[in-house]
Scaffold this motif. Structure first.
Motif, PDB file in Angstrom:
ATOM      1  N   ALA A  76     -20.694 -11.374   5.029  1.00  0.00           N
ATOM      2  CA  ALA A  76     -19.401 -11.272   4.339  1.00  0.00           C
ATOM      3  C   ALA A  76     -18.315 -10.804   5.304  1.00  0.00           C
ATOM      4  CB  ALA A  76     -19.519 -10.311   3.156  1.00  0.00           C
ATOM      5  N   LEU A  77     -18.616  -9.832   6.125  1.00  0.00           N
ATOM      6  CA  LEU A  77     -17.637  -9.326   7.086  1.00  0.00           C
ATOM      7  C   LEU A  77     -17.348 -10.345   8.181  1.00  0.00           C
ATOM      8  CD1 LEU A  77     -18.988  -5.702   7.227  1.00  0.00           C
ATOM      9  CD2 LEU A  77     -16.675  -6.353   6.489  1.00  0.00           C
ATOM     10  N   TYR A  78     -18.374 -11.067   8.598  1.00  0.00           N
ATOM     11  CA  TYR A  78     -18.167 -12.097   9.614  1.00  0.00           C
ATOM     12  C   TYR A  78     -17.160 -13.142   9.130  1.00  0.00           C
ATOM     13  CZ  TYR A  78     -19.010 -15.661  13.109  1.00  0.00           C
ATOM     14  OH  TYR A  78     -18.839 -16.584  14.116  1.00  0.00           O
ATOM     15  N   GLU A  79     -17.182 -13.441   7.841  1.00  0.00           N
ATOM     16  CA  GLU A  79     -16.212 -14.376   7.275  1.00  0.00           C
ATOM     17  C   GLU A  79     -14.781 -13.854   7.402  1.00  0.00           C
ATOM     18  OE1 GLU A  79     -17.452 -14.871   3.214  1.00  0.00           O
ATOM     19  OE2 GLU A  79     -18.667 -16.607   3.714  1.00  0.00           O
ATOM     20  N   CYS A  80     -14.631 -12.553   7.554  1.00  0.00           N
ATOM     21  CA  CYS A  80     -13.305 -11.940   7.635  1.00  0.00           C
ATOM     22  C   CYS A  80     -12.775 -11.848   9.055  1.00  0.00           C
ATOM     23  CB  CYS A  80     -13.339 -10.542   7.021  1.00  0.00           C
ATOM     24  SG  CYS A  80     -13.734 -10.517   5.267  1.00  0.00           S
ATOM     25  N   ARG A  82      -9.362 -10.012  -0.151  1.00  0.00           N
ATOM     26  CA  ARG A  82      -9.778 -11.190  -0.922  1.00  0.00           C
ATOM     27  C   ARG A  82     -11.278 -11.154  -1.173  1.00  0.00           C
ATOM     28  NH1 ARG A  82      -6.132 -14.006   2.516  1.00  0.00           N
ATOM     29  NH2 ARG A  82      -7.876 -14.802   3.733  1.00  0.00           N
ATOM     30  N   MET A  83     -12.027 -10.694  -0.182  1.00  0.00           N
ATOM     31  CA  MET A  83     -13.480 -10.614  -0.330  1.00  0.00           C
ATOM     32  C   MET A  83     -13.854  -9.631  -1.436  1.00  0.00           C
ATOM     33  SD  MET A  83     -16.392  -9.245   2.340  1.00  0.00           S
ATOM     34  CE  MET A  83     -15.794  -7.563   2.350  1.00  0.00           C
ATOM     35  N   LEU A  84     -13.210  -8.470  -1.435  1.00  0.00           N
ATOM     36  CA  LEU A  84     -13.575  -7.427  -2.388  1.00  0.00           C
ATOM     37  C   LEU A  84     -12.903  -7.579  -3.739  1.00  0.00           C
ATOM     38  CD1 LEU A  84     -13.496  -4.297  -0.068  1.00  0.00           C
ATOM     39  CD2 LEU A  84     -15.483  -5.654  -0.756  1.00  0.00           C
ATOM     40  N   HIS A 130     -16.055 -14.012  -2.226  1.00  0.00           N
ATOM     41  CA  HIS A 130     -14.778 -13.716  -2.879  1.00  0.00           C
ATOM     42  C   HIS A 130     -14.970 -12.829  -4.110  1.00  0.00           C
ATOM     43  CE1 HIS A 130     -10.594 -14.490  -3.854  1.00  0.00           C
ATOM     44  NE2 HIS A 130     -10.985 -14.644  -5.097  1.00  0.00           N
ATOM     45  N   GLY A 131     -14.266 -11.688  -4.129  1.00  0.00           N
ATOM     46  CA  GLY A 131     -14.236 -10.815  -5.299  1.00  0.00           C
ATOM     47  C   GLY A 131     -15.503 -10.042  -5.585  1.00  0.00           C
ATOM     48  N   ILE A 132     -16.307  -9.706  -4.568  1.00  0.00           N
ATOM     49  CA  ILE A 132     -17.577  -9.035  -4.844  1.00  0.00           C
ATOM     50  C   ILE A 132     -17.405  -7.564  -5.207  1.00  0.00           C
ATOM     51  CG2 ILE A 132     -18.908 -10.618  -3.421  1.00  0.00           C
ATOM     52  CD1 ILE A 132     -19.134  -8.412  -1.286  1.00  0.00           C
ATOM     53  N   GLY A 133     -16.293  -6.964  -4.867  1.00  0.00           N
ATOM     54  CA  GLY A 133     -16.052  -5.558  -5.188  1.00  0.00           C
ATOM     55  C   GLY A 133     -16.701  -4.624  -4.186  1.00  0.00           C
TER      56      GLY A 133
END
Length: 106
Positions: free
Chosen positions: A23-27, A95-97, A5-8
């Protein structure tokens, strides 16, 4: 909540391939899609990333799409379509970025 969450975008572009795929797999819950998007880095901006994400989702097989939709069980979806999967995945990536303009300094 996403682990990344929020890694940019800058950190996403520079992290290891393994971490980017995770990270992408979580999406989206699709390894082949996550690998393809991770291998497309670095992305100059959110628009370029979202374009690659959408193209990658449209290229998924029927079985991969079903698996990706299984990850949407907690999401409100209006229909079982690639367009709806793109919407959900885009929201998860944002949300990740975090916000494109970054978080404010305090």
């Amino acid at each position: 909540m996403l682990m990344h969450h929020g890694i940019g975008l800058d950190r996403f572009n520079s992290c290891s391939r393994r971490r980017a795929v995770h990270a992408l797999y979580e999406c989206c819950s699709c390894v082949s899609w996550a690998e393809k998007i991770a291998d497309g880095r670095p992305y100059p901006g959110y628009d370029a990333l979202h374009t690659a994400v959408a193209a990658g989702l449209r290229a998924l097989s029927a079985a991969e799409l079903e698996h990706a939709f299984d990850s949407c069980a907690r999401e409100t979806i209006s229909e079982h379509s690639v367009i709806e999967l793109e919407r959900v995945t885009r929201a998860r990536i944002e949300r990740m970025l975090g916000p494109e303009e970054g978080y404010p300094e305090y």
